[in-house]
Design an enzyme around this catalytic site. Structure first.
Site, PDB file in Angstrom:
ATOM      1  N   ARG A 225       5.223  -3.746  10.272  1.00  0.00           N
ATOM      2  CA  ARG A 225       4.100  -3.390   9.384  1.00  0.00           C
ATOM      3  C   ARG A 225       3.646  -4.616   8.586  1.00  0.00           C
ATOM      4  O   ARG A 225       2.446  -4.883   8.462  1.00  0.00           O
ATOM      5  CB  ARG A 225       4.548  -2.272   8.445  1.00  0.00           C
ATOM      6  CG  ARG A 225       3.525  -1.832   7.400  1.00  0.00           C
ATOM      7  CD  ARG A 225       4.067  -0.584   6.701  1.00  0.00           C
ATOM      8  NE  ARG A 225       3.454  -0.343   5.405  1.00  0.00           N
ATOM      9  CZ  ARG A 225       2.349   0.372   5.213  1.00  0.00           C
ATOM     10  NH1 ARG A 225       1.709   0.870   6.257  1.00  0.00           N
ATOM     11  NH2 ARG A 225       1.887   0.584   3.997  1.00  0.00           N
TER      12      ARG A 225
ATOM     13  N   ARG B 134       4.251   2.896   8.669  1.00  0.00           N
ATOM     14  CA  ARG B 134       5.612   3.028   8.147  1.00  0.00           C
ATOM     15  C   ARG B 134       6.424   3.788   9.197  1.00  0.00           C
ATOM     16  O   ARG B 134       5.862   4.576   9.972  1.00  0.00           O
ATOM     17  CB  ARG B 134       5.622   3.810   6.830  1.00  0.00           C
ATOM     18  CG  ARG B 134       4.796   3.170   5.714  1.00  0.00           C
ATOM     19  CD  ARG B 134       4.845   4.060   4.468  1.00  0.00           C
ATOM     20  NE  ARG B 134       4.095   3.468   3.346  1.00  0.00           N
ATOM     21  CZ  ARG B 134       2.844   3.751   3.045  1.00  0.00           C
ATOM     22  NH1 ARG B 134       2.179   4.639   3.775  1.00  0.00           N
ATOM     23  NH2 ARG B 134       2.245   3.177   2.009  1.00  0.00           N
TER      24      ARG B 134
ATOM     25  N   HIS C 283       9.883  -1.948   9.223  1.00  0.00           N
ATOM     26  CA  HIS C 283       8.895  -2.362   8.225  1.00  0.00           C
ATOM     27  C   HIS C 283       8.413  -3.797   8.465  1.00  0.00           C
ATOM     28  O   HIS C 283       7.313  -4.153   8.040  1.00  0.00           O
ATOM     29  CB  HIS C 283       9.493  -2.245   6.823  1.00  0.00           C
ATOM     30  CG  HIS C 283       8.525  -1.719   5.816  1.00  0.00           C
ATOM     31  ND1 HIS C 283       7.958  -0.457   5.890  1.00  0.00           N
ATOM     32  CD2 HIS C 283       7.991  -2.281   4.706  1.00  0.00           C
ATOM     33  CE1 HIS C 283       7.137  -0.277   4.881  1.00  0.00           C
ATOM     34  NE2 HIS C 283       7.136  -1.361   4.142  1.00  0.00           N
TER      35      HIS C 283
ATOM     36  N   LYS D 158       2.357   8.322   2.221  1.00  0.00           N
ATOM     37  CA  LYS D 158       3.017   8.689   0.969  1.00  0.00           C
ATOM     38  C   LYS D 158       2.150   9.657   0.169  1.00  0.00           C
ATOM     39  O   LYS D 158       0.930   9.513   0.122  1.00  0.00           O
ATOM     40  CB  LYS D 158       3.293   7.434   0.132  1.00  0.00           C
ATOM     41  CG  LYS D 158       4.422   6.562   0.683  1.00  0.00           C
ATOM     42  CD  LYS D 158       4.691   5.396  -0.252  1.00  0.00           C
ATOM     43  CE  LYS D 158       5.865   4.561   0.234  1.00  0.00           C
ATOM     44  NZ  LYS D 158       6.129   3.403  -0.671  1.00  0.00           N
TER      45      LYS D 158
ATOM     46  N   HIS E  22      -2.371   1.663   1.016  1.00  0.00           N
ATOM     47  CA  HIS E  22      -1.969   1.239  -0.326  1.00  0.00           C
ATOM     48  C   HIS E  22      -2.909   1.848  -1.360  1.00  0.00           C
ATOM     49  O   HIS E  22      -4.130   1.718  -1.238  1.00  0.00           O
ATOM     50  CB  HIS E  22      -2.011  -0.288  -0.449  1.00  0.00           C
ATOM     51  CG  HIS E  22      -0.923  -0.977   0.306  1.00  0.00           C
ATOM     52  ND1 HIS E  22      -0.980  -2.307   0.679  1.00  0.00           N
ATOM     53  CD2 HIS E  22       0.274  -0.532   0.765  1.00  0.00           C
ATOM     54  CE1 HIS E  22       0.112  -2.644   1.321  1.00  0.00           C
ATOM     55  NE2 HIS E  22       0.890  -1.583   1.392  1.00  0.00           N
TER      56      HIS E  22
END
Length: 299
Positions: free
Chosen positions: A248, A149, A245, A173, A271
């Protein structure tokens, strides 16, 4: 007007028992308010106990007629299910009218991706005779080669790079750390950038460990990376609407096309749910369908 909608009790339930964020609580309350406004507009019922499944289905049909997107309808249904589930739990209604509601089927929008040729064109167009160009080439190799990211790229630290093991440590994240393999090309460019370019930058205090720096000696911003990629797209005549992005997405898609294991891709992308990663299998099917359409003699 609907009597005793119990919205305040519902709010407290979502906040304290479900532990939802304020944004999620507000969204659920807003979804229920839409139903109440609909019922009041048509003067259908006076209490929540009297609302039935047919009326909920009619409400969803009303949303559809107004052109509410399918994904928004699905979210509203989720809100209604939570609301009526709460009412049933508290014995405020005899049965749950939302239990059998089904979310509308909708196809998730697939992200734009670049071909391997287009990636090569972008990277090859960078002028490495300048200090900024050398940095940008290293950045592009890391961004695409590791599927990062943009926030992960600009926060990448020198101490996160293990040259001998050819791995980098990335904080994604939710401050979750993951380890990603990094190719020899990217490592070579990083080494050149650090030893020949970065060493001449006057680094501001607090930015000493950040890998990629701007001319002022501070870490890069998201917008600077976005602007750089847009400039490269214009330079190469690429007509696609791309962003950091996109690289990615391209990284993941090219791995799927090459036969990589979906679990491994999930781990590298960071993820938390594999269903997020599975979108790239759809991209791969579309790619294969395009190949058949283009080259099969019967098409």
């Amino acid at each position: 007007m609907i009597i005793k909608p119990h919205l305040e009790e519902f709010r407290i339930y979502l906040k304290l028992e479900r532990g939802l964020s304020q944004n999620s609580v507000d969204a659920y309350l807003n979804d229920v308010s839409k139903l109440m406004q609909y019922m009041e507009f048509l003067n259908l019922k006076s209490t929540v106990r009297e609302i039935n499944q047919d009326e909920l289905q009619a409400f969803l049909g009303w949303l559809q007629e107004f052109g509410i997107p399918a994904n928004t309808q699905a979210r509203i249904i989720s809100g209604l299910k939570a609301y009526f589930g709460f009412l049933l739990l508290e014995k405020l209604i005899p049965e749950d009218p939302a239990q059998m509601l089904e979310a509308p089927k909708f196809r998730r929008k697939l992200p734009d991706v670049l071909s391997i040729y287009e990636i090569d064109e972008l990277i090859s167009s960078i002028d490495v005779s300048t200090a900024e160009g050398m940095r940008n080439k290293a950045m592009m190799e890391v961004l695409y080669g590791c599927g990062l990211r943009v926030s992960e790229l600009i926060n990448l630290k020198i101490s996160d790079i293990n040259i001998l093991a050819e791995f980098i440590k990335v904080t994604g994240k939710g401050n979750k750390e993951r380890i990603i393999p990094i190719g020899s090309t990217a490592l070579k460019l990083i080494s050149i950038y650090i030893s020949e370019i970065r060493v001449h930058v006057k680094i501001k205090k607090g930015n000493e460990d950040f890998l990629f720096l701007n001319r002022l000696g501070t870490k890069l911003s998201r917008i600077s990376v976005f602007t750089m990629i847009k400039a490269l797209a214009n330079k190469t005549g690429l007509k696609k609407n791309i962003s950091p992005h996109t690289l990615r997405h391209s990284f993941a898609t090219h791995l799927v096309e090459g036969g990589a294991d979906l679990r491994a891709i999930q781990e590298m992308l960071g993820h938390s749910n594999i269903t997020t990663t599975e979108i790239y299998t759809h991209l791969d099917r579309d790619y294969l369908r395009g190949i058949i359409t283009q080259y099969h003699p019967r098409n």
